[in-house]
Write a protein that holds these residues in place. Structure first.
Motif, mmCIF file in Angstrom:
data_model
loop_
_atom_site.group_PDB
_atom_site.id
_atom_site.type_symbol
_atom_site.label_atom_id
_atom_site.label_comp_id
_atom_site.label_asym_id
_atom_site.label_seq_id
_atom_site.Cartn_x
_atom_site.Cartn_y
_atom_site.Cartn_z
ATOM 1 N N SER A 1 0.845 -1.198 0.000
ATOM 2 C CA SER A 1 0.000 0.000 0.000
ATOM 3 C C SER A 1 0.878 1.244 0.000
ATOM 4 N N LEU A 2 0.233 2.388 -0.188
ATOM 5 C CA LEU A 2 0.920 3.660 -0.027
ATOM 6 C C LEU A 2 1.256 3.871 1.448
ATOM 7 N N PRO A 3 2.205 4.698 1.769
ATOM 8 C CA PRO A 3 2.655 4.837 3.168
ATOM 9 C C PRO A 3 1.552 5.184 4.157
ATOM 10 N N GLU A 4 0.470 5.880 3.696
ATOM 11 C CA GLU A 4 -0.561 6.271 4.667
ATOM 12 C C GLU A 4 -1.354 5.079 5.200
ATOM 13 N N HIS A 5 -1.273 3.922 4.549
ATOM 14 C CA HIS A 5 -1.961 2.707 5.036
ATOM 15 C C HIS A 5 -0.914 1.729 5.571
ATOM 16 N N ASN A 6 -0.873 1.577 6.836
ATOM 17 C CA ASN A 6 0.031 0.589 7.466
ATOM 18 C C ASN A 6 -0.841 -0.482 8.129
ATOM 19 N N ILE A 7 -1.009 -1.590 7.446
ATOM 20 C CA ILE A 7 -1.946 -2.637 7.885
ATOM 21 C C ILE A 7 -1.175 -3.707 8.647
ATOM 22 N N THR A 8 -1.433 -3.814 9.943
ATOM 23 C CA THR A 8 -0.714 -4.783 10.797
ATOM 24 C C THR A 8 -1.511 -6.060 11.038
ATOM 25 N N ASP A 9 -2.766 -6.073 10.579
ATOM 26 C CA ASP A 9 -3.607 -7.245 10.794
ATOM 27 C C ASP A 9 -4.658 -7.277 9.701
ATOM 28 N N LEU A 10 -5.026 -8.488 9.275
ATOM 29 C CA LEU A 10 -6.024 -8.591 8.207
ATOM 30 C C LEU A 10 -7.352 -7.958 8.572
ATOM 31 N N SER A 11 -7.642 -7.895 9.862
ATOM 32 C CA SER A 11 -8.910 -7.276 10.263
ATOM 33 C C SER A 11 -8.952 -5.788 9.919
ATOM 34 N N LYS A 12 -7.755 -5.166 9.685
ATOM 35 C CA LYS A 12 -7.694 -3.733 9.340
ATOM 36 C C LYS A 12 -8.111 -3.480 7.890
ATOM 37 N N LEU A 13 -8.402 -4.561 7.167
ATOM 38 C CA LEU A 13 -8.884 -4.389 5.793
ATOM 39 C C LEU A 13 -10.316 -3.895 5.740
ATOM 40 N N ALA A 14 -10.981 -3.889 6.854
ATOM 41 C CA ALA A 14 -12.394 -3.495 6.886
ATOM 42 C C ALA A 14 -12.592 -2.129 6.218
ATOM 43 N N GLY A 15 -13.501 -2.088 5.224
ATOM 44 C CA GLY A 15 -13.833 -0.844 4.535
ATOM 45 C C GLY A 15 -12.868 -0.459 3.430
ATOM 46 N N LEU A 16 -11.795 -1.233 3.192
ATOM 47 C CA LEU A 16 -10.805 -0.856 2.183
ATOM 48 C C LEU A 16 -11.087 -1.549 0.863
ATOM 49 N N ARG A 17 -10.464 -0.980 -0.206
ATOM 50 C CA ARG A 17 -10.529 -1.567 -1.529
ATOM 51 C C ARG A 17 -9.248 -2.365 -1.746
ATOM 52 N N VAL A 18 -9.417 -3.624 -2.079
ATOM 53 C CA VAL A 18 -8.283 -4.536 -2.158
ATOM 54 C C VAL A 18 -8.154 -5.045 -3.584
ATOM 55 N N ALA A 19 -7.015 -4.730 -4.239
ATOM 56 C CA ALA A 19 -6.735 -5.212 -5.595
ATOM 57 C C ALA A 19 -6.055 -6.571 -5.495
ATOM 58 N N VAL A 20 -6.636 -7.540 -6.179
ATOM 59 C CA VAL A 20 -6.118 -8.897 -6.072
ATOM 60 C C VAL A 20 -6.314 -9.617 -7.404
ATOM 61 N N LEU A 21 -5.368 -10.514 -7.712
ATOM 62 C CA LEU A 21 -5.412 -11.257 -8.968
ATOM 63 C C LEU A 21 -6.661 -12.132 -8.996
#
Length: 861
Positions: free
Chosen positions: A124-144
């Motif tokens: 991610s860009l520096p403003e998003h520092n995700i330390t746990d998968l639960s922090k994905l809540a509400g985010l847009r996730v690009a995945v193959l």
């Protein structure tokens, strides 16, 4: 240094593509197999080089195998989703860099040994520092799209109930572009691609690692199996050698900072190549090689030491991956499976154990690999190699990455088969009868205690049936103990067939069996009816002939029944069932009897009588009475010795009461010895009197005395000690005593007859003696039973019997004496029939020795 590193990176990336394209063109021979390879851009694992050939870790490994196998690789560029479609349709033969999953295994085939291990990270860009998968809540996730990461995150969000938006893309580069452009918050990629490319897009790697996977070459389901087998063979060989082409390739492509653009200009490649050749001639490269080699040697030495330790442990040690395949086994596993370790690695338990064992092992392993449990369990497995069942005590625990993710299972299994068998054998010996395999007395008492206590707490009744086989000793004596044992086994089998599973049948000892019935009707009368019906059924089934020693044998049983309500504890219950059984025997056998409180009174009286009998023996409370025997000419011939007992508390006790008790308790032996000694002493005293010197004494023998092995010696010693003449001693025995081991009886009679001792057969005509045996017995006298004398005047058949006995005695030259003569008419009738010797109340009642008279009491005789 920065320049040098950059040049080396360019060489190892772009130059590698050139070299392998050149090698491929050079080595492929005409007629080799053509493999259509799907290639999607996922550097450094798989991509195409400037010549359009596969490269990267998977590409280089596949090209090297193709060179050796004479394959011709025909690459087809496609994005990930399209590559999957081409593989499913069969338009490509093989697709590199595919993560295994059970779902994919439904439509694809994989080789056994993983080509590479990988995991996923978030970028991610520096403003998003995700330390746990639960922090994905509400985010847009690009995945193959349709990747293992895509499936993982879908399941994760559903399971954890976390809402985030998955944006499917066709390539990892597209995922990074979305995040860089602000159209997605997070991109998901494997760590090999992401760690090398994140800086290019000004992205950072977040600390979360997830979805560890094993990567393979995949084919369409059940196609190109030989290709997969060849790939598997190379991978196994390479991964066993730290210096192999495999480790060199993975190390080369895993270096940070590679420029992974495949289209580097050829001029730059040759310039870099020249520079590197100069650097390779320097001492720095030589030092690096030595340093690496030393570390490899140290690593190999540590591995050898660890292998030695693990192989010296008397336990089966192994490691399994998340697909339940063995990744390491020690020598105990190899011995168990009968295969070398290299033939075990990469395979699952289904190859070594039967289907049931393999299925259960997988269930236990799932608890470790999926749930993360530490499992300690007993496992019973059957090996395919020898079809032998073994019991293992297994300890299994998960192996985790530094981030806590489980990647394998470590197990230690100890073979406890022999220990379990020993435990079972000890338990069998302790709680079961060795002959019939029924519960023994100990186990019966435990179950009876439990049932008795339960009946006290719950509204239910219970009962026990005490079963004793009638005349079982006769079978043992006539047919032998082996046949007796066979009968006991057949009896146990028949009884068991009539019982419920909740009932207990136990062998209590000898020929005694006990049936425990628990949880019967609360009402005693209804429970009693149920027990009575069962008793009748058991007696009927036991009355049917048994096949023994090639002949039919019929036996009966006596059954004593006691209800739980009859007793206050288990000991009383057993005692009262035993009393009821003896009551059934006393009533004629082949019947059942319920416990009656009157039986207890009889037992108490019997116990008191037996105690008094022992005391009478020790205190010499017995006395001898003598009933005279006369000849028809009035001459006294001698007397019959009769035992009398006067107890200070009980008063005079009839011989009818205490003689059977003495027989049962064994006291008859010391009492009989005392009677014999007193009688012989009396004979010795009479010998000094001219009038009485010819008198004899008739002493009754018991069954136990006659079969006592020391009886002959006892008589001989007593005669010698007292000085009595043997010819004056008459030993009386009954016909029933001859039924048991008659050959031994005859032998003892002959030994005593040689001393001069005479024998009289008492109660003659009431037993079952065979005339063939009678003529062999060294008898001197027959005694007509008093029952024939009593009805002589009224029953013509009694007269005929007496006449026959007298004739038999005359023909065998045996004296005949009639006992029980009580009337003058009886006496006269006997005289007319030819009888010459008499005994009875008419002639004289039993009396102490000092009251004996030379002449009969009957007037005129």
């Amino acid at each position: 240094m920065r320049c040098t590193a950059l040049l080396m990176a360019l060489l190892m990336s772009a130059g590698n593509g050139f070299f392998y394209a050149f090698a491929a063109d050079k080595l492929v021979q005409p007629g080799g197999r053509t493999l259509v390879v799907g290639v999607y851009q996922n550097p450094p694992k798989i991509m195409v080089n400037a010549d359009g050939m596969p490269t990267g870790i998977f590409g280089d490994l596949l090209q090297h195998i193709a060179d050796q196998q004479n394959w011709q690789l025909k690459p087809v560029a496609c994005d990930w989703a399209y590559c999957l479609e081409l593989l499913a349709s069969g338009d490509i033969d093989i697709l590199p860099d595919v993560a295994y999953s059970p779902e994919r295994a439904q439509g694809m085939s994989f080789h056994q040994t993983p080509a590479l291990y990988s995991w996923s990270r978030l970028y991610s860009l520096p403003e998003h520092n995700i330390t746990d998968l639960s922090k994905l809540a509400g985010l847009r996730v690009a995945v193959l799209l349709n990747s293992s990461q895509h499936n993982f995150l879908q399941h994760y969000g559903q399971h954890e109930q976390i809402s985030f938006q998955l944006k499917g893309v066709s390539s990892l580069r597209a995922a990074f572009n979305l995040v860089a452009a602000g159209d997605a918050d997070v991109a998901v990629a494997n760590h090999l691609f992401g760690d090398n490319r994140a800086a290019e897009f000004q992205l950072q790697a977040n600390p979360v690692r997830f979805d560890p996977v094993e990567l393979f070459y995949a084919t369409t389901k059940d196609r190109n199996q030989q290709v997969l087998a060849d790939i598997d063979q190379y991978l196994q060989q390479w991964q066993a050698d730290p210096q192999s082409y495999y480790f060199e390739t993975v190390s080369r492509w895993s270096q940070p900072g590679f420029n992974l653009h495949p289209a580097a200009p050829m001029l730059l490649i040759w310039a870099v190549l020249s520079t590197v050749l100069l650097l390779l001639s320097g001492g720095g490269v030589l030092w690096y090689r030595r340093h690496v080699n030393q570390r490899l040697r140290n690593l190999q030495l540590s591995e050898d030491r660890l292998t030695t330790i693990l192989n010296s442990v008397d336990a089966h040690i192994y490691i399994k991956d998340k697909r339940f395949r063995y990744q390491y086994v020690n020598h105990k596993i190899a011995e168990l499976f009968g295969k070398p370790a290299e033939q075990i690695i990469g395979h699952t338990d289904s190859l070594f154990f039967d289907a049931n064992s393999a299925e259960q092992l997988q269930v236990n392993d799932q608890r470790v690999l999926v749930d993360g449990e530490r499992v300690v369990i007993e496992e019973t497995n059957t090996t395919v190699s020898d079809n032998e069942e073994r019991v293992f005590l297994s300890v299994k625990l998960p192996l985790r990455h530094s981030n806590g993710e489980i990647y394998a299972l470590c197990g230690i299994s100890t073979d406890v088969t022999e220990h379990k068998e020993t435990q079972r054998a000890i338990h069998q010996l302790a709680f079961y009868d060795a002959l019939t395999s029924l519960p023994n007395r100990r186990l019966l008492l435990e179950r009876l205690e439990q049932a008795f206590n339960m009946a006290a707490r719950l509204p239910c009744q219970g009962a026990i049936l005490f079963i004793d086989l009638d005349h079982f000793k006769d079978l043992n004596d006539t047919l032998g103990h082996a046949v007796g044992d066979e009968l006991l086994c057949q009896v146990a089998s028949r009884l068991n067939e009539q019982l419920r599973k909740s009932d207990t049948l136990a062998r209590f000892g000898g020929d005694e069996f006990v049936v425990l019935l628990s949880q019967l009707q609360p009402r005693a009368d209804l429970a009693g009816q149920r027990v009575e019906l069962l008793a009748m059924k058991l007696m009927e089934i036991l009355s049917q002939p048994f096949q023994l020693a090639e002949r039919n044998y019929t036996i009966s049983a006596s059954i004593g029944i006691a209800m739980f309500s009859d007793a206050g504890n288990v000991d009383e219950l057993l005692q009262r069932a035993d009393l009821a059984m003896y009551d059934a025997k006393n009533r004629g056998r082949n019947r059942y009897c319920f416990y009656d409180s009157k039986l207890q009174a009889k037992v108490l009286a019997r116990s008191a009588l037996q105690s008094g009998l022992r005391q009478a023996l020790s205190l010499q409370q017995f006395s001898l009475y003598f009933q005279p025997q006369y000849h028809s000419d009035g001459q006294m011939l001698g007397a019959e010795v009769l035992l009398r007992w006067f107890d200070p508390e009980l008063g005079p006790v009839s011989p009818v009461e205490f003689i059977p008790l003495a027989e049962d308790s064994g006291l008859i032996l010391p009492i009989g010895a005392w009677v014999l000694q007193q009688s012989c002493q009396q004979l010795a005293d009479w010998q000094r009197d001219p009038v009485k010197t010819h008198w004899h004494l008739a002493v009754n023998l018991s069954v136990r005395q006659l079969h006592d092995p020391d009886f002959v010696k006892l008589v001989r010693d007593t005669l010698q000690q007292t000085g009595a003449r043997p010819e004056n001693l008459v030993l009386e025995l009954t016909e029933t005593q001859l039924l048991e081991d008659i050959e031994a009886v005859i032998a003892k009679m002959q030994q005593l007859g040689e001393l001069g001792v005479r024998f009289s057969l008492d109660d003659f005509g009431t037993g079952y003696s065979s005339l063939s045996y009678l003529k062999r017995l060294p008898l001197n006298q027959l005694k007509i039973d008093g029952s024939f004398v009593r009805d002589l005047l009224d029953d013509p058949s009694d007269e005929a019997i007496i006449r026959t006995i007298l004739a038999l005695g005359n023909s065998l030259e045996l004296a005949v004496i009639a006992e029980g003569v009580e009337t003058e008419a009886q006496y006269q009738a006997l005289c007319k029939l030819g009888c010459q010797q008499f005994q009875g109340y008419l002639l004289g009642r039993p009396a102490p020795v000092e009251q004996l008279t030379v002449t009969p009491q009957r007037p005129g005789l």
